[in-house]
Design an enzyme around this catalytic site. Sequence first.
Site, PDB file in Angstrom:
ATOM      1  N   GLU A 246      -4.985  17.189 -11.114  1.00  0.00           N
ATOM      2  CA  GLU A 246      -5.638  17.535 -12.378  1.00  0.00           C
ATOM      3  C   GLU A 246      -7.113  17.803 -12.231  1.00  0.00           C
ATOM      4  O   GLU A 246      -7.962  17.174 -12.865  1.00  0.00           O
ATOM      5  CB  GLU A 246      -5.400  16.445 -13.446  1.00  0.00           C
ATOM      6  CG  GLU A 246      -5.817  16.945 -14.831  1.00  0.00           C
ATOM      7  CD  GLU A 246      -5.245  16.140 -15.995  1.00  0.00           C
ATOM      8  OE1 GLU A 246      -4.309  15.353 -15.803  1.00  0.00           O
ATOM      9  OE2 GLU A 246      -5.737  16.350 -17.109  1.00  0.00           O
TER      10      GLU A 246
ATOM     11  N   ASN B 252      -1.619  19.134 -21.506  1.00  0.00           N
ATOM     12  CA  ASN B 252      -2.072  18.336 -22.648  1.00  0.00           C
ATOM     13  C   ASN B 252      -2.050  19.085 -23.969  1.00  0.00           C
ATOM     14  O   ASN B 252      -2.581  18.597 -24.970  1.00  0.00           O
ATOM     15  CB  ASN B 252      -3.482  17.806 -22.391  1.00  0.00           C
ATOM     16  CG  ASN B 252      -3.494  16.767 -21.290  1.00  0.00           C
ATOM     17  OD1 ASN B 252      -2.553  15.986 -21.162  1.00  0.00           O
ATOM     18  ND2 ASN B 252      -4.541  16.771 -20.484  1.00  0.00           N
TER      19      ASN B 252
ATOM     20  N   LYS C 191       6.807  22.253 -15.378  1.00  0.00           N
ATOM     21  CA  LYS C 191       5.993  21.116 -14.931  1.00  0.00           C
ATOM     22  C   LYS C 191       5.737  21.213 -13.431  1.00  0.00           C
ATOM     23  O   LYS C 191       4.610  21.028 -12.956  1.00  0.00           O
ATOM     24  CB  LYS C 191       6.710  19.809 -15.269  1.00  0.00           C
ATOM     25  CG  LYS C 191       5.995  18.552 -14.789  1.00  0.00           C
ATOM     26  CD  LYS C 191       5.012  18.028 -15.801  1.00  0.00           C
ATOM     27  CE  LYS C 191       4.126  16.925 -15.247  1.00  0.00           C
ATOM     28  NZ  LYS C 191       4.272  15.641 -15.921  1.00  0.00           N
TER      29      LYS C 191
ATOM     30  N   HIS D 125      -2.470  12.116 -29.474  1.00  0.00           N
ATOM     31  CA  HIS D 125      -2.863  10.747 -29.109  1.00  0.00           C
ATOM     32  C   HIS D 125      -3.616  10.060 -30.239  1.00  0.00           C
ATOM     33  O   HIS D 125      -3.416   8.879 -30.499  1.00  0.00           O
ATOM     34  CB  HIS D 125      -3.741  10.761 -27.849  1.00  0.00           C
ATOM     35  CG  HIS D 125      -2.969  10.981 -26.585  1.00  0.00           C
ATOM     36  ND1 HIS D 125      -3.543  11.526 -25.456  1.00  0.00           N
ATOM     37  CD2 HIS D 125      -1.675  10.737 -26.258  1.00  0.00           C
ATOM     38  CE1 HIS D 125      -2.625  11.601 -24.490  1.00  0.00           C
ATOM     39  NE2 HIS D 125      -1.488  11.131 -24.959  1.00  0.00           N
TER      40      HIS D 125
ATOM     41  N   HIS E 254      -1.917  17.258 -27.292  1.00  0.00           N
ATOM     42  CA  HIS E 254      -2.090  15.831 -27.021  1.00  0.00           C
ATOM     43  C   HIS E 254      -3.407  15.264 -27.554  1.00  0.00           C
ATOM     44  O   HIS E 254      -3.513  14.059 -27.743  1.00  0.00           O
ATOM     45  CB  HIS E 254      -1.966  15.544 -25.517  1.00  0.00           C
ATOM     46  CG  HIS E 254      -0.535  15.494 -25.051  1.00  0.00           C
ATOM     47  ND1 HIS E 254       0.310  16.579 -25.160  1.00  0.00           N
ATOM     48  CD2 HIS E 254       0.202  14.487 -24.498  1.00  0.00           C
ATOM     49  CE1 HIS E 254       1.504  16.236 -24.674  1.00  0.00           C
ATOM     50  NE2 HIS E 254       1.466  14.980 -24.269  1.00  0.00           N
TER      51      HIS E 254
ATOM     52  N   GLU F 270       8.432  17.720 -25.901  1.00  0.00           N
ATOM     53  CA  GLU F 270       7.749  18.032 -24.633  1.00  0.00           C
ATOM     54  C   GLU F 270       8.411  19.234 -23.948  1.00  0.00           C
ATOM     55  O   GLU F 270       7.750  20.013 -23.260  1.00  0.00           O
ATOM     56  CB  GLU F 270       7.762  16.830 -23.666  1.00  0.00           C
ATOM     57  CG  GLU F 270       7.058  15.575 -24.165  1.00  0.00           C
ATOM     58  CD  GLU F 270       5.549  15.494 -23.843  1.00  0.00           C
ATOM     59  OE1 GLU F 270       4.959  16.507 -23.403  1.00  0.00           O
ATOM     60  OE2 GLU F 270       4.970  14.412 -24.053  1.00  0.00           O
TER      61      GLU F 270
ATOM     62  N   ARG G 204       0.811  -1.238   0.000  1.00  0.00           N
ATOM     63  CA  ARG G 204       0.000   0.000   0.000  1.00  0.00           C
ATOM     64  C   ARG G 204       0.835   1.275   0.000  1.00  0.00           C
ATOM     65  O   ARG G 204       0.371   2.326   0.416  1.00  0.00           O
ATOM     66  CB  ARG G 204      -0.970   0.026   1.175  1.00  0.00           C
ATOM     67  CG  ARG G 204      -1.923  -1.159   1.192  1.00  0.00           C
ATOM     68  CD  ARG G 204      -3.062  -0.964   2.155  1.00  0.00           C
ATOM     69  NE  ARG G 204      -3.934  -2.132   2.120  1.00  0.00           N
ATOM     70  CZ  ARG G 204      -3.737  -3.250   2.822  1.00  0.00           C
ATOM     71  NH1 ARG G 204      -2.693  -3.344   3.624  1.00  0.00           N
ATOM     72  NH2 ARG G 204      -4.561  -4.247   2.712  1.00  0.00           N
TER      73      ARG G 204
ATOM     74  N   LYS H  72       2.281  11.286 -11.323  1.00  0.00           N
ATOM     75  CA  LYS H  72       1.353  10.403 -12.027  1.00  0.00           C
ATOM     76  C   LYS H  72       2.083   9.128 -12.393  1.00  0.00           C
ATOM     77  O   LYS H  72       3.090   9.166 -13.106  1.00  0.00           O
ATOM     78  CB  LYS H  72       0.854  11.072 -13.310  1.00  0.00           C
ATOM     79  CG  LYS H  72      -0.310  12.001 -13.119  1.00  0.00           C
ATOM     80  CD  LYS H  72      -0.929  12.283 -14.489  1.00  0.00           C
ATOM     81  CE  LYS H  72      -2.066  13.259 -14.418  1.00  0.00           C
ATOM     82  NZ  LYS H  72      -2.634  13.526 -15.759  1.00  0.00           N
TER      83      LYS H  72
ATOM     84  N   ARG I  16      -3.860  21.628 -14.431  1.00  0.00           N
ATOM     85  CA  ARG I  16      -2.917  20.626 -14.933  1.00  0.00           C
ATOM     86  C   ARG I  16      -3.241  20.196 -16.359  1.00  0.00           C
ATOM     87  O   ARG I  16      -2.360  19.712 -17.095  1.00  0.00           O
ATOM     88  CB  ARG I  16      -2.887  19.415 -13.983  1.00  0.00           C
ATOM     89  CG  ARG I  16      -1.729  18.456 -14.264  1.00  0.00           C
ATOM     90  CD  ARG I  16      -1.452  17.504 -13.102  1.00  0.00           C
ATOM     91  NE  ARG I  16      -0.428  16.532 -13.467  1.00  0.00           N
ATOM     92  CZ  ARG I  16       0.262  15.785 -12.614  1.00  0.00           C
ATOM     93  NH1 ARG I  16       0.031  15.896 -11.326  1.00  0.00           N
ATOM     94  NH2 ARG I  16       1.171  14.939 -13.017  1.00  0.00           N
TER      95      ARG I  16
ATOM     96  N   HIS J  21       5.671   9.504 -29.669  1.00  0.00           N
ATOM     97  CA  HIS J  21       4.778  10.399 -28.936  1.00  0.00           C
ATOM     98  C   HIS J  21       5.190  11.860 -29.165  1.00  0.00           C
ATOM     99  O   HIS J  21       4.344  12.724 -29.428  1.00  0.00           O
ATOM    100  CB  HIS J  21       4.817  10.048 -27.446  1.00  0.00           C
ATOM    101  CG  HIS J  21       3.993  10.939 -26.593  1.00  0.00           C
ATOM    102  ND1 HIS J  21       2.615  10.952 -26.643  1.00  0.00           N
ATOM    103  CD2 HIS J  21       4.344  11.877 -25.664  1.00  0.00           C
ATOM    104  CE1 HIS J  21       2.163  11.852 -25.782  1.00  0.00           C
ATOM    105  NE2 HIS J  21       3.186  12.426 -25.174  1.00  0.00           N
TER     106      HIS J  21
END
Lengths: 365, 365
Positions: B239, B247, B229, B254, B250, B187, B124, B145, B243, B267
């Site tokens: 987010e 994107n 960032k 994507h 993106h 990026e 955990r 993330k 946040r 990417h």
Amino acid sequence: MIKELTVDLGERSYPIYIGEGLLENIASYFEKHGISKGSPLLIVTDGQVGPHYLEGVLERLGTAGYQAASYTVTAGEKSKSLAVLEDVIGAALEAGLDRKSAVVALGGGVVGDLAGFVAASYMRGVRFIQIPTTILAHDSSVGGKVAVNHPLAKNIIGAFHQPEMVLYDTSTLQSLPDREVRGGLSEMIKHGLIWDADFAYWCEDNAERLVGLDPEALQYGLYKGCSVKAAVVSQDERENDLRAILNLGHTIGHALEAVAGYGELTHGEAIAIGMVGAARLSVKLGHPEEIHTITKRIFEKFGLPVRIPAHLDTDAIMRAMMHDKKFGEGRMVYIVPVAIGKVEINKQMDPKLVREIVDELKQED
Amino acid sequence: MIKELTVDLGERSYPIYIGEGLLENIASYFEKHGISKGSPLLIVTDGQVGPHYLEGVLERLGTAGYQAASYTVTAGEKSKSLAVLEDVIGAALEAGLDRKSAVVALGGGVVGDLAGFVAASYMRGVRFIQIPTTILAHDSSVGGKVAVNHPLAKNIIGAFHQPEMVLYDTSTLQSLPDREVRGGLSEMIKHGLIWDADFAYWCEDNAERLVGLDPEALQYGLYKGCSVKAAVVSQDERENDLRAILNLGHTIGHALEAVAGYGELTHGEAIAIGMVGAARLSVKLGHPEEIHTITKRIFEKFGLPVRIPAHLDTDAIMRAMMHDKKFGEGRMVYIVPVAIGKVEINKQMDPKLVREIVDELKQED
Ligand SMILES: NC(=O)c1ccc[n+]([C@@H]2O[C@H](COP(=O)([O-])OP(=O)(O)OC[C@H]3O[C@@H](n4cnc5c(N)ncnc54)[C@H](O)[C@@H]3O)[C@@H](O)[C@H]2O)c1
Ligand SMILES: NC(=O)c1ccc[n+]([C@@H]2O[C@H](COP(=O)([O-])OP(=O)(O)OC[C@H]3O[C@@H](n4cnc5c(N)ncnc54)[C@H](O)[C@@H]3O)[C@@H](O)[C@H]2O)c1
Ligand SMILES: [Zn+2]
Ligand SMILES: [Zn+2]
């Protein structure tokens, strides 16, 4: 009459509702707690619970305007795996769950732990609702520990993810097999033994009503049991210290489950023996004799076992305990009763003493 | 000279160290941050990174008295799966990791996301350390993330789990294939375009040094990229709103990755095209023409693509976007530049407009 109590965790506080027939109003609880009708829900259940209660739940939610999908896993501990987690998450994706959705566990501790980890990890965390259907789940549905098993270790992959609410409908317990009833009551008694002597004696006095699933006794017992769990968790959400007292009887208990081969002893049975062992240990350390006699008497009243089956090998039991990771440099962490209703965390337990107890527990008369 | 910055998240704040040869002193960073020598560590890496850097890391940690085990996954996105997660957790169990242990990611975003979810879920949650070895990982290693993929969706099973520190040794980037270098720089440029016009222009002016892996330029660029960032994440860890600006590019990006079949476009390449698309959209909405011309000019300087390969079907691209869940009732959420260095979150974007942009991006000259 519905009983209500709160698990006090600041921002993450949540209510537990306990009562007969409470699921008839499931939709109003969802509404009260702002569960969104704009995002689909996923009800997770198992193959033994689903046939009894799933349809009713889906129907009531549907009528109220909720869009609820369901996924049924095979009943039993084997479903607490990453493979089944992947299946449930597939179902969540197919049902279109989004970040505002909730995952609902309808079942015992297996479904609760699994669905809870789905809720903790799907899109990095969505809302979670517990609908426990076993007595044992008065323990597992409160406190936010969720997990699945690894082939090498139980409950090793998980998270702390508190539910939004716990909806405990005692009428669902009527279909529970007798052995599951007694096993669950073993954890209820544990909550008395670690925290509240009056409650432990109340359990003893009401053994027959509890085993017989008397609704009023069940409601009170579950309420008190959940209250103890909630009090402990409120003080130590992440098991840094105090929360360890919930492991009374579990060191020997887990070892017995492992050595007997899961199945011979239920978890509740194994920890009943473990709690009698802890009481013996307590007496050995100089605490009053009656801690042992009373503890044993209570479990016997519930028809729970109080001795280790003679064919289980002491060496094997000790080895299984070593694996249980409660060790630190040759000494064990051990939860020891110091009175009925009061325990201490002993971090310096001598494994030799524990071995003596295991041998004595085979002769327990 | 090592550069240092802090990701400001209250109790969960942590430092990012960036510099040439920093891993030579890896043990002193671990000591400084109180990583326990009494509990084993697990270093997770992949089959392409490991042969370069694993031995050195293990040796330096071992010499300092750390007990470090390692596990090497197959290089590539496929390792971000629950099956590989189970393998890594098996390795953690065999190495005897306990609640005081740390999991260390040595690699790019794939290893970081996977090892990070191991750290989030093992017992955990245990401590986590990021050692990024790609330029793209200046993005992925900051912000907490972590996730693995489901066969039906990318990054859908995960957690927010911040690292204890990020150790960025720019010398590890020397072995990075050229296409990964340019992809990662895409990026970096994004961080300029959403937040800091001066930095975007600095990237343009230093394109050659960056693509050529000049250590000083890399250090400055990664420092500025990580700073953006970190600033965004500090303001919106989970987010809820801000946040989302990360994107930029993106939505189209994507969709292009999905339709081209992962592999044809990296990417970084796909989002370069996506950012040129977002700039076009911006002009269409009435913002200055130069947003488009400058954006395009910057990416061209880096040898990054700025048009959609003609053989990719517009319908297929639009369908893939629908799946990307950035939709709400017929309108899209879209990150739109309003100037170089500044974007807005448009929650009412008309998909028809986006479709026009996709068509125009095939003709981009
Ligand atoms: N998360 C925690 O804090 C915590 C605490 C204690 C135990 N646990 C976990 O809980 C699990 C055990 O829980 P459990 O004993 O509830 O097991 P369970 O969920 O497997 O339920 C026991 C059996 O009873 C059946 N059943 C459940 N409800 C029923 C009903 N109302 N009618 C008929 N049949 C029903 C189930 O299908 C199953 O076969 C273990 O996996 C354990 O690790 C978790
Ligand atoms: N967590 C986040 O916030 C976040 C943000 C952006 C991207 N991501 C994730 O990051 C991943 C992409 O990251 P990536 O581009 O770093 O991919 P990656 O980790 O697969 O690395 C790219 C390739 O370069 C190799 N490589 C890495 N470092 C090297 C080195 N120093 N020398 C030689 N070869 C090296 C790897 O083995 C791999 O083959 C995706 O899975 C994406 O979802 C996560
Ligand atoms: Zn238990
Ligand atoms: Zn990206």
